[in-house]
Design a protein around this motif. Sequence first.
Motif, short mmCIF file in Angstrom:
data_model
loop_
_atom_site.label_atom_id
_atom_site.label_comp_id
_atom_site.label_asym_id
_atom_site.label_seq_id
_atom_site.Cartn_x
_atom_site.Cartn_y
_atom_site.Cartn_z
N THR A 107 0.84 -1.20 0.00
CA THR A 107 0.00 0.00 0.00
C THR A 107 0.87 1.25 0.00
OG1 THR A 107 -1.80 1.17 1.11
CG2 THR A 107 -0.18 0.08 2.53
N LEU A 108 0.32 2.32 -0.52
CA LEU A 108 0.98 3.63 -0.41
C LEU A 108 0.59 4.30 0.90
CD1 LEU A 108 0.76 5.11 -4.01
CD2 LEU A 108 2.56 3.70 -2.99
N GLY A 109 -0.38 3.74 1.60
CA GLY A 109 -0.79 4.28 2.89
C GLY A 109 -1.98 5.20 2.81
N ALA A 110 -2.50 5.50 3.97
CA ALA A 110 -3.72 6.30 4.08
C ALA A 110 -3.52 7.78 3.77
CB ALA A 110 -4.31 6.15 5.48
N GLU A 111 -2.31 8.28 3.91
CA GLU A 111 -2.09 9.71 3.72
C GLU A 111 -2.37 10.17 2.29
OE1 GLU A 111 -1.80 13.53 4.26
OE2 GLU A 111 -1.84 12.08 5.90
N LEU A 131 0.19 4.97 -10.52
CA LEU A 131 1.46 4.72 -11.21
C LEU A 131 2.53 4.26 -10.21
CD1 LEU A 131 1.48 7.71 -13.71
CD2 LEU A 131 1.15 5.28 -14.24
N CYS A 132 2.50 4.84 -9.01
CA CYS A 132 3.44 4.42 -7.96
C CYS A 132 3.16 2.99 -7.50
CB CYS A 132 3.38 5.37 -6.77
SG CYS A 132 4.06 7.00 -7.12
N VAL A 133 1.88 2.62 -7.39
CA VAL A 133 1.53 1.24 -7.02
C VAL A 133 2.05 0.28 -8.09
CG1 VAL A 133 -0.40 -0.37 -6.72
CG2 VAL A 133 -0.45 1.85 -5.59
N GLU A 134 1.88 0.64 -9.35
CA GLU A 134 2.40 -0.20 -10.44
C GLU A 134 3.91 -0.35 -10.33
OE1 GLU A 134 0.88 -1.98 -12.80
OE2 GLU A 134 -1.09 -1.35 -12.11
N LYS A 135 4.59 0.75 -10.10
CA LYS A 135 6.06 0.72 -9.99
C LYS A 135 6.49 -0.11 -8.78
CE LYS A 135 10.32 2.12 -10.76
NZ LYS A 135 11.11 1.73 -11.90
N ALA A 136 5.81 0.05 -7.66
CA ALA A 136 6.15 -0.72 -6.46
C ALA A 136 5.95 -2.21 -6.69
CB ALA A 136 5.30 -0.25 -5.27
N THR A 137 4.91 -2.57 -7.43
CA THR A 137 4.66 -3.97 -7.75
C THR A 137 5.78 -4.53 -8.61
OG1 THR A 137 2.27 -3.58 -7.64
CG2 THR A 137 2.99 -5.60 -8.71
N ARG A 138 6.19 -3.77 -9.62
CA ARG A 138 7.30 -4.21 -10.47
C ARG A 138 8.60 -4.32 -9.68
NH1 ARG A 138 4.71 -0.74 -13.95
NH2 ARG A 138 6.28 0.88 -13.73
N MET A 139 8.82 -3.38 -8.78
CA MET A 139 10.04 -3.42 -7.95
C MET A 139 10.03 -4.64 -7.02
SD MET A 139 10.45 0.64 -7.08
CE MET A 139 11.82 0.40 -5.95
N ARG A 183 -2.53 -2.81 -3.21
CA ARG A 183 -2.58 -3.94 -4.14
C ARG A 183 -2.30 -5.21 -3.37
NH1 ARG A 183 -0.05 -3.23 -9.65
NH2 ARG A 183 -2.18 -2.56 -10.04
N SER A 184 -2.97 -6.28 -3.77
CA SER A 184 -2.70 -7.60 -3.22
C SER A 184 -2.55 -8.56 -4.38
CB SER A 184 -3.84 -8.05 -2.32
OG SER A 184 -5.01 -8.26 -3.09
N GLY A 185 -2.04 -9.73 -4.09
CA GLY A 185 -1.94 -10.73 -5.15
C GLY A 185 -0.96 -11.81 -4.79
#
Length: 156
Positions: free
Chosen positions: A40-44, A70-78, A146-148
Amino acid sequence: MPIVSVAGGVLTLAGGHRFNCVAFDRLLGEATEVIVFVLTLGAELDAAVARRFEAAEPVDALFMETAGWLCVEKATRMLAAAIQDELVSEGLGLTFRLGPGYDYKAGAERTVWGLEEQSALFEVFGDAPLPVDLMESSAMTPKLSRSGLFGVAPRP
């Protein structure tokens, strides 16, 4: 987590966790384990988007939320790249990410791994504290989460 079986569109993991999607046979057929995750990117960021809407700045809110996705996508790829780096020395690789609520090719058709299985995915974590909560709709909060799972399989 070890895979017990993948057959007939049912993925069964150690501990009795079961998931249903016709595409599992094709996508996880070679996998011996799965790595289940929640990020997660968090609640903020959710709160910042809401503040923009409240301030009658919907375009800013839209751009902020889009940047968040876009950040969630990048974090998932990372995450996938970091896991892959750890597995390569063992001759293993990852499938692409699978998640409840997404559709996948199953033969000539497309099929959806139902979002209602999100709660079953969360049950894999047992009592471990998670950075997200599930709403009654099976969507996550904070929204930018995101989960998976990734399948772990021998590299060809």
